[in-house]
Design an enzyme around this catalytic site. Structure first.
Site, PDB file in Angstrom:
ATOM      1  N   LYS A 194       0.823  -1.216   0.000  1.00 47.65           N
ATOM      2  CA  LYS A 194       0.000   0.000   0.000  1.00 47.65           C
ATOM      3  C   LYS A 194       0.853   1.260   0.000  1.00 47.65           C
ATOM      4  CE  LYS A 194      -4.582  -1.334   1.355  1.00 47.65           C
ATOM      5  NZ  LYS A 194      -5.759  -1.080   2.193  1.00 47.65           N
TER       6      LYS A 194
ATOM      7  N   LYS B 280      -2.989 -10.647  -6.869  1.00 49.19           N
ATOM      8  CA  LYS B 280      -4.352 -10.969  -6.404  1.00 49.19           C
ATOM      9  C   LYS B 280      -5.369 -10.001  -7.015  1.00 49.19           C
ATOM     10  CE  LYS B 280      -4.963  -8.208  -2.316  1.00 49.19           C
ATOM     11  NZ  LYS B 280      -5.424  -7.952  -1.012  1.00 49.19           N
TER      12      LYS B 280
ATOM     13  N   LYS C 197      -9.965  -4.672  -5.663  1.00 50.82           N
ATOM     14  CA  LYS C 197     -10.932  -3.651  -6.088  1.00 50.82           C
ATOM     15  C   LYS C 197     -10.267  -2.313  -6.388  1.00 50.82           C
ATOM     16  CE  LYS C 197     -12.319  -3.365  -1.228  1.00 50.82           C
ATOM     17  NZ  LYS C 197     -12.840  -4.388  -0.376  1.00 50.82           N
TER      18      LYS C 197
HETATM   19  P1  TYM Z   1     -10.391  -6.466   2.383  1.00 50.47           P
HETATM   20  O1  TYM Z   1     -11.484  -5.489   2.554  1.00 50.47           O
HETATM   21  O2  TYM Z   1      -9.240  -6.119   1.539  1.00 50.47           O
HETATM   22  O3  TYM Z   1     -10.961  -7.829   1.856  1.00 50.47           O
HETATM   23  C1  TYM Z   1     -12.079  -8.447   2.479  1.00 50.47           C
HETATM   24  C2  TYM Z   1     -11.888  -9.961   2.494  1.00 50.47           C
HETATM   25  O4  TYM Z   1     -11.731 -10.447   1.157  1.00 50.47           O
HETATM   26  C3  TYM Z   1     -10.553 -11.226   1.081  1.00 50.47           C
HETATM   27  N1  TYM Z   1      -9.957 -11.036  -0.259  1.00 50.47           N
HETATM   28  C4  TYM Z   1      -9.667 -12.044  -1.090  1.00 50.47           C
HETATM   29  N2  TYM Z   1      -9.789 -13.362  -0.990  1.00 50.47           N
HETATM   30  C5  TYM Z   1      -9.405 -14.112  -2.034  1.00 50.47           C
HETATM   31  N3  TYM Z   1      -8.890 -13.592  -3.179  1.00 50.47           N
HETATM   32  C6  TYM Z   1      -8.746 -12.256  -3.330  1.00 50.47           C
HETATM   33  N4  TYM Z   1      -8.275 -11.743  -4.464  1.00 50.47           N
HETATM   34  C7  TYM Z   1      -9.138 -11.416  -2.257  1.00 50.47           C
HETATM   35  N5  TYM Z   1      -9.135 -10.065  -2.079  1.00 50.47           N
HETATM   36  C8  TYM Z   1      -9.635  -9.864  -0.835  1.00 50.47           C
HETATM   37  C9  TYM Z   1      -9.638 -10.688   2.165  1.00 50.47           C
HETATM   38  O5  TYM Z   1      -8.674 -11.622   2.551  1.00 50.47           O
HETATM   39  C10 TYM Z   1     -10.626 -10.398   3.259  1.00 50.47           C
HETATM   40  O6  TYM Z   1     -10.927 -11.573   3.985  1.00 50.47           O
HETATM   41  N6  TYM Z   1      -7.767  -6.085   6.631  1.00 50.47           N
HETATM   42  C11 TYM Z   1      -8.964  -6.640   6.032  1.00 50.47           C
HETATM   43  C12 TYM Z   1     -10.237  -6.154   6.663  1.00 50.47           C
HETATM   44  C13 TYM Z   1     -10.316  -6.360   8.149  1.00 50.47           C
HETATM   45  C14 TYM Z   1     -10.529  -7.580   8.821  1.00 50.47           C
HETATM   46  C15 TYM Z   1     -10.574  -7.254  10.205  1.00 50.47           C
HETATM   47  C16 TYM Z   1     -10.683  -8.888   8.389  1.00 50.47           C
HETATM   48  C17 TYM Z   1     -10.234  -5.375   9.089  1.00 50.47           C
HETATM   49  N7  TYM Z   1     -10.391  -5.921  10.322  1.00 50.47           N
HETATM   50  C18 TYM Z   1     -10.748  -8.237  11.172  1.00 50.47           C
HETATM   51  C19 TYM Z   1     -10.867  -9.861   9.374  1.00 50.47           C
HETATM   52  C20 TYM Z   1     -10.900  -9.548  10.729  1.00 50.47           C
HETATM   53  C21 TYM Z   1      -8.991  -6.231   4.557  1.00 50.47           C
HETATM   54  O7  TYM Z   1      -8.363  -5.313   4.154  1.00 50.47           O
HETATM   55  O8  TYM Z   1      -9.867  -6.949   3.822  1.00 50.47           O
END
Ligand code: TYM
Length: 334
Positions: free
Chosen positions: A117, A199, A202
């Site tokens: 990031k 990966k 969005k």
């Molecule tokens: P975020 O918002 O980037 O993504 C949400 C969830 O989607 C999963 N994900 C994917 N899984 C498979 N392939 C992909 N290309 C892919 N892109 C995203 C992510 O692994 C995630 O599970 N830090 C986290 C948000 C968060 C969180 C938490 C998660 C904040 N606090 C506490 C669990 C527990 C994040 O940025 O996810």
């Protein structure tokens, strides 16, 4: 929730930083509703995490409602699961501060998401971006969470959460449950359609991902244009054939069929047929959710009611842990 028999807690969060992708769906969202009958599930719209990157206020507000609608459309039931916005429960930020004092700079320096990031947003490498994983640890530890369903990209953050919990418990006794990640074998990492070594995300250009609200024509078009390779054999080989292997993984995650069986079933067919199969599977998986989403997003009052009622339940649970932590570290009694 507190009157029922105690069940293990599931916690997960998704950032409202754009419309979700097929990666978010396969890696996380589609698994959330499967867990709600067996566990006490808490799913958060992590808007505080989203502001580590500049957000337009009106867009951010709208996306929090959209994500709540998507949670519901994916089959989450607000009577069974808690579906709320992170900023509505102040204990997240409060515990994050305390945990900051139990986290080392060296640990945060090793986080690959921070490195990625910071490279992407070189003009805004703020302290929040650096301490982001500590806020994530606070999210999880506040609810005495046992399991965290996430994609493979969050594994490192989960490991840090466990280290922080164990460190804190080592000093003050068993305050936090030490959580475990739930990462699915297929679908833990859905890759970009254009650069299958990265990966699906969005924040990348439109044609690299499927959005959860893309219509069938758009889905077919994007998958048709997905990068494959110069061979023609449908074979699962992530190292040498990342594009084709990603498409096979998507089918496997959505149908439950193994990649070996999919390849055997498609022997002799070309990439065109493979892409048609992927598009069919994706459209079939997303259509019911999209129809539900369309209805829900029109009812903002209902969405806000779900958020408000859930936030109250979440705040009650979060306060219990926060008070315990504050007492342990010696903050004055009130
Ligand atoms: P975020 O918002 O980037 O993504 C949400 C969830 O989607 C999963 N994900 C994917 N899984 C498979 N392939 C992909 N290309 C892919 N892109 C995203 C992510 O692994 C995630 O599970 N830090 C986290 C948000 C968060 C969180 C938490 C998660 C904040 N606090 C506490 C669990 C527990 C994040 O940025 O996810």
């Amino acid at each position: 929730m507190e009157t029922k028999e105690k069940r293990p807690v599931i916690f997960s969060g998704i950032q409202p930083s754009g419309m979700l992708t097929l990666g978010n769906y396969i890696g996380a969202l589609r698994r959330f509703s499967e867990l709600q009958d067996q566990y006490d599930c808490i799913y958060c719209v992590v808007d505080e995490h989203a502001i580590t990157v500049r957000q337009n206020p009106a867009d951010l507000r709208r996306r929090c409602l959209e994500l709540t609608a998507l949670y519901l459309a994916s089959g989450l039931d607000p009577q069974k699961s808690i579906l709320y916005c992170q900023s509505h429960v102040s204990a997240h930020a409060e515990l994050a501060w305390i945990l900051n004092c139990f986290t080392y700079m060296g640990e945060l320096n090793r986080m690959t998401q921070f490195k990625d990031k910071s490279a992407k947003h070189a003009d805004n490498i703020n302290a929040g971006l650096f301490t982001y994983p500590v806020l994530m640890a606070a999210d999880i530890l506040l609810y005495q969470t046992s399991y965290v369903p996430v994609g493979a990209d969050q594994k490192q953050h989960l490991e840090l959460t466990r280290d922080i919990a164990q460190r804190f418990n080592g000093v003050y006794g068993d305050v936090f449950t030490v959580p475990e990640p739930l990462i699915s074998k297929t679908g833990g990492r859905v890759m970009s359609l254009q650069e299958p070594e990265r990966k699906m995300s969005k924040s990348d250009p439109e044609d690299t991902f499927i959005s959860l609200i893309d219509d069938p024509d758009t889905i077919r078009r994007k998958i048709k244009r997905a990068v494959t390779d110069s061979e023609s054999e449908i074979r699962f080989d992530p190292e040498n054939k990342p594009g084709v292997s990603n498409l096979l993984n998507i089918i496997s995650a959505l149908t439950g069929e193994s990649t070996d069986d999919i390849c055997a079933g498609m022997a002799g067919q070309g990439y065109g047929a493979l892409k048609t199969r992927v598009a069919d599977c994706v459209i079939e998986a997303l259509s019911p959710m999209q129809a539900e989403y369309k209805k829900l997003i029109a009812d903002k009052e209902y969405l806000m009611k779900v958020q408000a009622e859930s936030a109250e339940k979440a705040a009650y649970l979060a306060q219990k842990t926060l008070r315990k932590v504050q007492k342990k570290i010696g903050f004055a009694a009130r």
